[in-house]
Design a protein around this motif. Structure first.
Motif, mmCIF file in Angstrom:
data_model
loop_
_atom_site.group_PDB
_atom_site.id
_atom_site.type_symbol
_atom_site.label_atom_id
_atom_site.label_comp_id
_atom_site.label_asym_id
_atom_site.label_seq_id
_atom_site.Cartn_x
_atom_site.Cartn_y
_atom_site.Cartn_z
ATOM 1 N N TRP A 29 -7.230 12.395 -4.265
ATOM 2 C CA TRP A 29 -6.228 12.020 -3.263
ATOM 3 C C TRP A 29 -6.744 10.916 -2.346
ATOM 4 N N ILE A 30 -8.020 10.986 -1.978
ATOM 5 C CA ILE A 30 -8.613 9.924 -1.156
ATOM 6 C C ILE A 30 -8.506 8.595 -1.890
ATOM 7 N N SER A 31 -8.854 8.580 -3.170
ATOM 8 C CA SER A 31 -8.760 7.343 -3.971
ATOM 9 C C SER A 31 -7.322 6.845 -4.052
ATOM 10 N N ASP A 32 -6.374 7.766 -4.219
ATOM 11 C CA ASP A 32 -4.961 7.382 -4.300
ATOM 12 C C ASP A 32 -4.481 6.733 -3.008
ATOM 13 N N VAL A 33 -4.828 7.327 -1.874
ATOM 14 C CA VAL A 33 -4.397 6.784 -0.580
ATOM 15 C C VAL A 33 -5.028 5.416 -0.349
ATOM 16 N N GLU A 34 -6.306 5.295 -0.659
ATOM 17 C CA GLU A 34 -6.986 4.022 -0.469
ATOM 18 C C GLU A 34 -6.381 2.939 -1.356
ATOM 19 N N LEU A 57 -10.638 3.132 11.879
ATOM 20 C CA LEU A 57 -9.196 3.378 11.840
ATOM 21 C C LEU A 57 -8.744 3.697 10.411
ATOM 22 N N VAL A 58 -9.202 2.928 9.446
ATOM 23 C CA VAL A 58 -8.845 3.171 8.043
ATOM 24 C C VAL A 58 -9.343 4.553 7.612
ATOM 25 N N LYS A 59 -10.578 4.875 7.970
ATOM 26 C CA LYS A 59 -11.144 6.187 7.631
ATOM 27 C C LYS A 59 -10.286 7.302 8.223
ATOM 28 N N LYS A 60 -9.917 7.162 9.493
ATOM 29 C CA LYS A 60 -9.104 8.183 10.164
ATOM 30 C C LYS A 60 -7.767 8.370 9.464
ATOM 31 N N ILE A 61 -7.103 7.270 9.151
ATOM 32 C CA ILE A 61 -5.771 7.351 8.545
ATOM 33 C C ILE A 61 -5.840 7.939 7.138
ATOM 34 N N VAL A 62 -6.801 7.517 6.340
ATOM 35 C CA VAL A 62 -6.958 8.080 4.992
ATOM 36 C C VAL A 62 -7.206 9.584 5.085
ATOM 37 N N ALA A 63 -8.107 9.994 5.963
ATOM 38 C CA ALA A 63 -8.436 11.417 6.096
ATOM 39 C C ALA A 63 -7.261 12.231 6.610
ATOM 40 N N GLN A 64 -6.475 11.685 7.535
ATOM 41 C CA GLN A 64 -5.345 12.478 8.035
ATOM 42 C C GLN A 64 -4.221 12.576 7.012
ATOM 43 N N ILE A 65 -4.015 11.550 6.193
ATOM 44 C CA ILE A 65 -3.006 11.633 5.129
ATOM 45 C C ILE A 65 -3.409 12.694 4.111
ATOM 46 N N VAL A 66 -4.667 12.676 3.688
ATOM 47 C CA VAL A 66 -5.152 13.662 2.727
ATOM 48 C C VAL A 66 -5.132 15.055 3.359
ATOM 49 N N GLY A 67 -5.477 15.148 4.625
ATOM 50 C CA GLY A 67 -5.429 16.432 5.326
ATOM 51 C C GLY A 67 -4.033 17.024 5.358
ATOM 52 N N ARG A 68 -3.023 16.182 5.556
ATOM 53 C CA ARG A 68 -1.632 16.669 5.520
ATOM 54 C C ARG A 68 -1.317 17.276 4.163
ATOM 55 N N LYS A 69 -1.764 16.602 3.110
ATOM 56 C CA LYS A 69 -1.509 17.071 1.748
ATOM 57 C C LYS A 69 -2.245 18.394 1.480
ATOM 58 N N VAL A 70 -3.479 18.505 1.956
ATOM 59 C CA VAL A 70 -4.245 19.740 1.769
ATOM 60 C C VAL A 70 -3.566 20.905 2.487
ATOM 61 N N LYS A 71 -3.106 20.667 3.695
ATOM 62 C CA LYS A 71 -2.473 21.737 4.485
ATOM 63 C C LYS A 71 -1.135 22.176 3.913
ATOM 64 N N ASN A 72 -0.406 21.248 3.300
ATOM 65 C CA ASN A 72 0.945 21.555 2.839
ATOM 66 C C ASN A 72 1.215 20.804 1.532
ATOM 67 N N ALA A 93 5.333 17.789 7.447
ATOM 68 C CA ALA A 93 5.616 18.438 6.165
ATOM 69 C C ALA A 93 5.537 17.482 4.986
ATOM 70 N N ARG A 94 5.256 16.226 5.241
ATOM 71 C CA ARG A 94 5.188 15.265 4.138
ATOM 72 C C ARG A 94 4.120 15.684 3.137
ATOM 73 N N ALA A 95 4.483 15.660 1.876
ATOM 74 C CA ALA A 95 3.528 16.026 0.826
ATOM 75 C C ALA A 95 3.126 14.821 -0.008
ATOM 76 N N ASP A 96 3.689 13.660 0.326
ATOM 77 C CA ASP A 96 3.283 12.475 -0.432
ATOM 78 C C ASP A 96 1.970 11.939 0.135
ATOM 79 N N LEU A 97 1.391 11.029 -0.564
ATOM 80 C CA LEU A 97 0.110 10.477 -0.149
ATOM 81 C C LEU A 97 0.280 9.060 0.385
ATOM 82 N N LYS A 98 1.352 8.842 1.119
ATOM 83 C CA LYS A 98 1.630 7.516 1.666
ATOM 84 C C LYS A 98 1.538 7.547 3.180
ATOM 85 N N PRO A 99 1.055 6.469 3.768
ATOM 86 C CA PRO A 99 1.025 6.400 5.229
ATOM 87 C C PRO A 99 2.436 6.443 5.813
ATOM 88 N N THR A 100 2.554 7.024 6.996
ATOM 89 C CA THR A 100 3.826 7.009 7.709
ATOM 90 C C THR A 100 4.054 5.600 8.254
#
Length: 134
Positions: A29-34, A57-72, A93-100
């Motif tokens: 998922w990290i690779s996909d988001v990046e 900033l990039v690290k934070k955003i990648v990690a929070q997107i993946v974190g959303r997916k892990v949680k839900n 509740a977003r389950a996609d791996l795309k930035p908001t």
């Protein structure tokens, strides 16, 4: 070049990720988001190397997107069991791996607070590929 790693996601989740299958999934998922971010910001590697604040900033955003997916992982907004119900907002509740949209705005090259007095922002159109270059 990896911008975030498993440890960044674990830290933001507040729990370890130890199951081998989950570790593999989170790394994928990290690779996909990046890749998604790289597809829109062509000079991302150069920006990350030359600007440590942007790299964080990039690290934070990648990690929070993946974190959303892990949680839900299924993107559930509401869940009910007998009298108990649990709900999440649409962004959480977003389950996609795309930035908001807000995350894309943070990543947008050349934008900073106070520098947009005479700027017109066009809304992002889903499905339309955009590339930001410096």
């Amino acid at each position: 070049m990896a911008y975030a790693n498993l440890n960044d996601v674990q830290t933001r989740l507040g729990r370890p990720i130890t199951d081998a299958a989950e570790v593999d999934q989170v790394n994928a998922w990290i690779s996909d988001v990046e890749a998604t971010i790289q597809s829109r910001i062509e000079d991302l590697p150069e920006r990350v190397v030359s600007d440590s604040v942007y790299a964080a900033l990039v690290k934070k955003i990648v990690a929070q997107i993946v974190g959303r997916k892990v949680k839900n992982p299924d993107g559930k907004q509401n869940e009910r069991i007998d009298d108990y119900s649990y709900g999440l907002g649409s962004e959480a509740a977003r389950a996609d791996l795309k930035p908001t949209e807000d995350e894309w705005e943070e990543l947008a090259p050349g934008t900073s607070a106070g520098s947009e007095a005479f700027t017109i922002r066009m809304p992002l159109t889903p499905g339309v590929s955009e590339r930001w270059v410096r």
